[in-house]
Write an enzyme that holds these catalytic residues in place. Structure first.
Site, short mmCIF file in Angstrom:
data_model
loop_
_atom_site.label_atom_id
_atom_site.label_comp_id
_atom_site.label_asym_id
_atom_site.label_seq_id
_atom_site.Cartn_x
_atom_site.Cartn_y
_atom_site.Cartn_z
N LYS A 293 0.83 -1.21 0.00
CA LYS A 293 0.00 0.00 0.00
C LYS A 293 0.87 1.26 0.00
CE LYS A 293 -4.37 -1.73 1.69
NZ LYS A 293 -5.55 -1.46 2.48
N LYS B 99 -3.45 -8.91 -6.29
CA LYS B 99 -4.71 -9.42 -5.75
C LYS B 99 -5.87 -8.50 -6.13
CE LYS B 99 -5.51 -7.50 -1.18
NZ LYS B 99 -6.19 -7.70 0.07
N LYS C 43 -10.80 -4.00 -3.70
CA LYS C 43 -11.95 -3.12 -3.91
C LYS C 43 -11.55 -1.66 -4.07
CE LYS C 43 -13.35 -3.92 0.70
NZ LYS C 43 -12.16 -3.64 1.53
P1 ATP Z 1 -8.49 -2.78 0.07
O1 ATP Z 1 -8.55 -3.29 -1.31
O2 ATP Z 1 -9.27 -1.57 0.28
O3 ATP Z 1 -7.14 -2.75 0.64
P2 ATP Z 1 -9.16 -5.39 0.74
O4 ATP Z 1 -10.39 -5.78 -0.01
O5 ATP Z 1 -7.86 -5.86 0.28
O6 ATP Z 1 -9.22 -3.84 0.91
P3 ATP Z 1 -10.34 -5.89 3.35
O7 ATP Z 1 -11.56 -5.17 3.08
O8 ATP Z 1 -9.80 -5.50 4.63
O9 ATP Z 1 -9.19 -5.77 2.28
O10 ATP Z 1 -10.56 -7.45 3.27
C1 ATP Z 1 -11.57 -8.15 3.93
C2 ATP Z 1 -11.31 -9.63 3.84
O11 ATP Z 1 -11.23 -10.05 2.49
C3 ATP Z 1 -9.98 -10.03 4.47
O12 ATP Z 1 -10.19 -11.20 5.23
C4 ATP Z 1 -9.07 -10.31 3.32
O13 ATP Z 1 -8.12 -11.30 3.60
C5 ATP Z 1 -10.04 -10.80 2.26
N1 ATP Z 1 -9.57 -10.49 0.92
C6 ATP Z 1 -9.29 -9.27 0.42
N2 ATP Z 1 -8.91 -9.34 -0.86
C7 ATP Z 1 -8.94 -10.67 -1.19
C8 ATP Z 1 -8.65 -11.40 -2.39
N3 ATP Z 1 -8.28 -10.79 -3.49
N4 ATP Z 1 -8.77 -12.75 -2.36
C9 ATP Z 1 -9.18 -13.37 -1.24
N5 ATP Z 1 -9.47 -12.74 -0.08
C10 ATP Z 1 -9.35 -11.41 -0.05
#
Ligand code: ATP
Ligand code: LTN
Length: 329
Positions: free
Chosen positions: A112, A196, A199
């Site tokens: 990040k 990955k 969002k």
């Molecule tokens: P951002 O993209 O804003 O950093 P994020 O989607 O990566 O957010 P969180 O909203 O905190 O992160 O994630 C919530 C849950 O989803 C966490 O348990 C994280 O491990 C899971 N997660 C996030 N992205 C993925 C992905 N691409 N594949 C599988 N699990 C995910």
């Protein structure tokens, strides 16, 4: 008494099918076996810049999505992090017991930070807030995606350290364990299979959000990158993009990757992508229907207010225990 589990999702956008497959889908099943606590971690989201209006909307929207997905507020606690002041308070105590070196090693921080022009101190100390989320509820288990393993390990190290420094031979805090998706699924970006799915990605075509309309879902899957090999095969090295689509397909249909590969043998990517789009639309449609009702009605506010009351009671007791052990109160 049932053991407790805790998990959180950031309202940094609308959850994607990556969040759903990697973590949120599992939240629903776990609520029968455990006393489950699910949090909208809005204080985590502000470690990177957020538009205040959007953050407020996304916070409400995520609470509604938790319920729309099947989390039952009569069984589980659903609440917003900033409604429980103990989180920010505990984070300070925790920061004072974590090393800068440990925090700098976190890959999420490095990823990040690389995307930011100016890096906030909060982005570095973010894991302290996450450790607090977990330990305040004496959570035995934390269901999260594979990308959070490092943060869970840090939490476990912290608990050992805290108990050793301040416990006087007793375990003041519970040492949690992560619950990860069975096949270790990390859903990757539809535009770049080395990153990955996230969002908060600037490129909206890289993810499918749980609230994307059917037409958008179809368009995004059709334009997902593939390769020139032209055969549906699972090979993470040579066909990483197609392998990612296969993992999404397998997870949403609860079928084995082998059976899907067999079905599309010799057919190129067209039919495979069409069916995956249809499957994704079918998965999100009932969630979206319940979501619209919740956003339009009055129940949602009552649910998160009730959740905050219950969460406050548990968290303030643990915070008092931590402060007392450290000689602060
Ligand atoms: P951002 O993209 O804003 O950093 P994020 O989607 O990566 O957010 P969180 O909203 O905190 O992160 O994630 C919530 C849950 O989803 C966490 O348990 C994280 O491990 C899971 N997660 C996030 N992205 C993925 C992905 N691409 N594949 C599988 N699990 C995910
Ligand atoms: N760090 C997580 C979100 C998160 C979380 C938590 C997950 C914040 N606090 C507590 C589990 C338990 C992420 O970025 N996905």
């Amino acid at each position: 008494m049932k053991q407790r589990i805790f998990s959180g999702v950031q309202p940094s956008g609308t959850p994607t099918i990556g969040n759903y497959i990697g973590a949120m889908k599992g939240f629903v099943d776990l609520q029968d076996k455990y006393e489950a606590i699910y949090c909208v971690v809005n204080q985590h989201a502000i470690t990177v810049p957020q538009n205040p209006k959007e953050l407020k909307h996304n916070t409400k929207s995520l609470a509604a999505l938790y319920i729309a997905m099947g989390i039952d507020p009569d069984k589980s606690i659903i609440f917003v992090q900033s409604d429980v002041p103990a989180h920010a308070q505990a984070a300070w105590l925790i920061q004072c017991n974590l090393g800068i070196g440990e925090l700098e090693r976190m890959t999420q921080y490095k990823d990040k930070a690389a995307k930011q022009e100016s890096i906030s101190a909060g982005l570095l100390t973010y894991p302290a807030l996450m450790v607090g989320d977990i330990v305040l509820y004496d959570a035995a288990y934390v269901p999260v995606g594979d990308d959070q393993k490092q943060h869970i390990e840090l939490t476990r190290d912290f608990v050992d350290r805290f108990n050793y420094r301040f416990g006087q031979g007793k375990d003041l805090l519970v040492k949690p364990e992560g619950i990860y998706p069975k096949n270790g699924t990390r859903v990757m970006s539809l535009q770049d299979p080395t990153r990955k799915m996230s969002k908060s990605d600037d490129n909206v075509r890289s993810f499918i959000s749980l609230l994307d309309p059917p037409k958008t879902i179809i368009k995004k899957i059709k334009s997902a990158v593939t390769d020139s090999i032209g055969e549906v095969h699972y090979d993470v090295e040579k066909q990483s993009a197609v392998s990612n689509l296969l993992e999404i397909y397998a997870s949403l249909s609860q079928r084995s990757i082998d059976s899907i590969v067999e079905e599309y043998q010799g057919q190129g990517y067209g039919a495979f992508k069409n069916d995956l789009a249809e499957l994704t639309v079918e998965t999100v449609a009932p969630i979206q229907e319940r979501y619209e009702k919740l956003m339009a009605g009055n129940d949602l506010q009552d649910i998160v207010t009730d959740g905050a009351t219950k969460a406050n009671k548990i968290a303030s007791e643990t915070l008092a225990r931590m402060e007392s052990a450290m000689g602060i109160h």
